[in-house]
Scaffold this active site. Structure first.
Site, mmCIF file in Angstrom:
data_model
loop_
_atom_site.group_PDB
_atom_site.id
_atom_site.type_symbol
_atom_site.label_atom_id
_atom_site.label_comp_id
_atom_site.label_asym_id
_atom_site.label_seq_id
_atom_site.Cartn_x
_atom_site.Cartn_y
_atom_site.Cartn_z
ATOM 1 N N ARG A 79 93.113 8.671 -19.907
ATOM 2 C CA ARG A 79 92.444 10.194 -20.577
ATOM 3 C C ARG A 79 91.618 10.303 -21.000
ATOM 4 N NH1 ARG A 79 91.089 9.680 -27.159
ATOM 5 N NH2 ARG A 79 91.537 11.906 -26.768
ATOM 6 N N HIS A 123 86.150 16.896 -26.993
ATOM 7 C CA HIS A 123 85.810 15.531 -27.411
ATOM 8 C C HIS A 123 84.523 15.784 -27.862
ATOM 9 C CE1 HIS A 123 86.931 10.987 -27.795
ATOM 10 N NE2 HIS A 123 86.370 11.351 -27.674
ATOM 11 N N GLU A 168 90.297 14.080 -32.355
ATOM 12 C CA GLU A 168 89.665 13.396 -33.887
ATOM 13 C C GLU A 168 89.058 14.669 -35.123
ATOM 14 O OE1 GLU A 168 87.498 10.325 -33.807
ATOM 15 O OE2 GLU A 168 88.691 8.327 -33.242
ATOM 16 N N ASN A 301 94.560 7.765 -33.104
ATOM 17 C CA ASN A 301 93.582 6.653 -32.364
ATOM 18 C C ASN A 301 93.655 6.166 -34.059
ATOM 19 O OD1 ASN A 301 93.059 8.256 -30.305
ATOM 20 N ND2 ASN A 301 91.216 9.425 -30.866
ATOM 21 N N TYR A 303 92.154 2.438 -35.240
ATOM 22 C CA TYR A 303 90.698 1.812 -35.363
ATOM 23 C C TYR A 303 91.413 0.402 -36.611
ATOM 24 C CZ TYR A 303 89.155 4.195 -31.343
ATOM 25 O OH TYR A 303 88.729 4.414 -30.119
ATOM 26 N N GLU A 362 93.777 5.813 -28.783
ATOM 27 C CA GLU A 362 92.828 5.117 -28.586
ATOM 28 C C GLU A 362 93.007 3.728 -29.751
ATOM 29 O OE1 GLU A 362 88.656 7.081 -29.938
ATOM 30 O OE2 GLU A 362 89.138 8.243 -28.495
#
Ligand code: GCO
Length: 460
Positions: A79, A123, A168, A301, A303, A362
């Site tokens: 990606r 991005h 995002e 994504n 985290y 991600e």
């Protein structure tokens, strides 16, 4: 651990992710226009170590070596994002053929290596020329995005079969327009609501364009999702939990899945005077239908998870407003490690929104471990982080969540936005002086996972 139960579905797409500004460098080469990240990082005081992405990992020149590295690791998918101002230096109008040629060669190289390209259109590196007109606060920027999507997919649509419109939108709005830590460095909450609307609208408008230029392709969007968990059910916690979940997650998921902006949040914004803005409203009839244009997959994504406890109050502008709990391990970005949060999040998405397909686009961790005397990089903490998160994803798949692939953030260490080069997320080490790449232990283990399509115990 029962090894036989930790095999992933056939054709599971194991990959790694990067983004243009963070790795490419060549910021002013071959006709590329200036982006808001060029402008921002060239402004003194914006980046922690006063660095820029001018050279970064020099991927623009070293991409054949980087593809060889991916092939060596056995990646099934990669990606990456395209720099809009490489394609349209002024944001719209004149096309820069050299920019198209670069990505065309990259895509061909990936396909030759048997690696499936996943292309993110945005991005965060908006052409500065569009920012000069007001950037994402303007509806005209959403229109320009569709032009960009059209030009790009006309050229790559025969070979690229996975498109991600945006990366995002929350981070664009929150970091770029609410706390000013990212380009374009503004602090204006009401404007951030306009920005989000135009990002989502441009996504919805671009979906049919990508589909028509790229027959058979799958199109989606990537969201950062930050689950909120309550460690106690006090009234204060429940209220804060609802608000944070609304701001971080529902404000994006709800309109994308046809439920309009969440009513509780809209009411909060009106009460706070953030809505409506002065002058004509930015929401036009039909916009919510456009935003809800059906997609093929949702990119997630993940985290960390925010755990709200009565005894630990999140600090104001700390982002995301994590409450550091002493006994929980944090990455060097200060993010608490919470693999179960990923398991619960994937299940929530499946129950509540039912995307046809999901990809973790991600997931990864910042740890600075570098080469030892023998040159080997023992990034055991990253390896553990990934192992636990893969296991959480596996559990979600066993529950029936249609998770089709997983992209580790990131392939190589790179420019971590306002943190410059002070944070290392790569599974491959980059020596920025020599541009040498060295696979870390996590990469060598990941290679085994991919080869076995199973969560193997590291044998390094
Ligand atoms: C994101 C960011 C990445 C960051 C990563 C680590 O999509 O979240 O774009 O570019 O580098 O999240 O903070």
């Amino acid at each position: 651990m029962r090894p036989e139960s930790l095999t992933f579905p056939h054709n599971f797409l194991w990959g790694a992710a990067t983004s243009a500004y963070q790795i490419e460098g060549a910021w002013n080469e071959d006709g590329k226009g200036e982006s808001i990240w060029d402008r921002f990082s060239h402004t003194p005081g914006t980046i922690k170590d006063d660095s820029t992405g001018d050279v970064a990992c020099d991927h623009y020149h070293r991409w054949p070596e980087d593809i060889a590295l991916m092939k060596e690791l056995g990646l099934k998918a990669y990606r990456f994002s395209v720099s809009w101002p490489r394609i349209l230096p002024d944001g719209r109008g004149k096309v820069n053929q050299a920019g198209l040629d670069f990505y065309s060669r990259l895509v061909d190289g990936l396909l030759q290596a048997g690696i499936e390209p996943f292309v993110t259109l945005y991005h965060w590196d908006l052409p500065q020329a569009l920012q000069d007109e007001g950037g994402w606060a303007m509806r005209s920027t959403a229109e320009a995005f569709v032009e960009y999507a059209d030009v790009l997919s006309r050229h790559l649509g025969d070979r690229v079969k996975h498109w991600i419109t945006h990366n995002e939108p929350f981070s664009v709005a929150f970091l770029g327009y609410q706390i000013g830590e990212h380009a374009p460095g503004q602090k204006d909450f009401p404007t951030s609501l306009q920005v989000i609307h135009h990002l989502l609208l441009s996504h919805g408008w671009a979906v049919p364009v990508l589909r028509s230029n790229s027959p058979g392709a799958e199109v989606g969007i990537t969201l950062i999702l930050i689950p909120i968990e309550l460690a106690s059910s006090s009234d204060a916690n429940s209220k804060l939990g609802r608000i944070l979940d609304g701001q971080f997650n529902r404000w994006y998921l709800d309109p994308l899945y046809g439920r309009h902006y969440p009513a509780d949040q809209v009411a909060d914004h009106i009460a706070a005077g953030h809505l409506p803005l002065e002058g004509p409203t930015f929401i036009q009839t039909g916009d919510l239908d456009s935003i809800a244009t059906p997609t093929d997959f949702l990119g997630v994504n993940y985290y960390t998870t925010i755990v709200l406890r009565d005894d630990v109050v999140p600090e104001g502008e700390n982002h995301p407003p994590v409450s550091p709990v002493p006994e929980v391990e944090c990455t060097e970005m200060g993010l608490p490690v919470n693999p179960d949060g990923l398991y619960r999040l994937l299940n929530r998405l499946h129950f509540n929104y039912q995307p046809g397909k999901l990809f973790v686009t991600e997931n990864g961790a910042s740890y600075s471990d570098g080469p030892g005397k023998d040159g080997r990089i023992r990034d055991q903490r990253r390896l553990n982080y990934l192992q636990e998160h893969f296991a959480a994803a596996h559990r979600a798949i066993e529950c029936g969540v249609p998770l089709a692939g997983y992209f580790v953030w990131s392939l190589t260490d790179n420019f971590e936005w306002s943190k410059g080069y002070t944070q290392r997320y790569g599974i491959v080490w980059v020596d920025y002086k020599t541009q040498q790449r060295i696979p870390k232990d996590s990469a060598l283990w990941y290679k085994q996972v991919i080869a076995e399509n199973a969560l193997v115990t590291p044998t390094l």
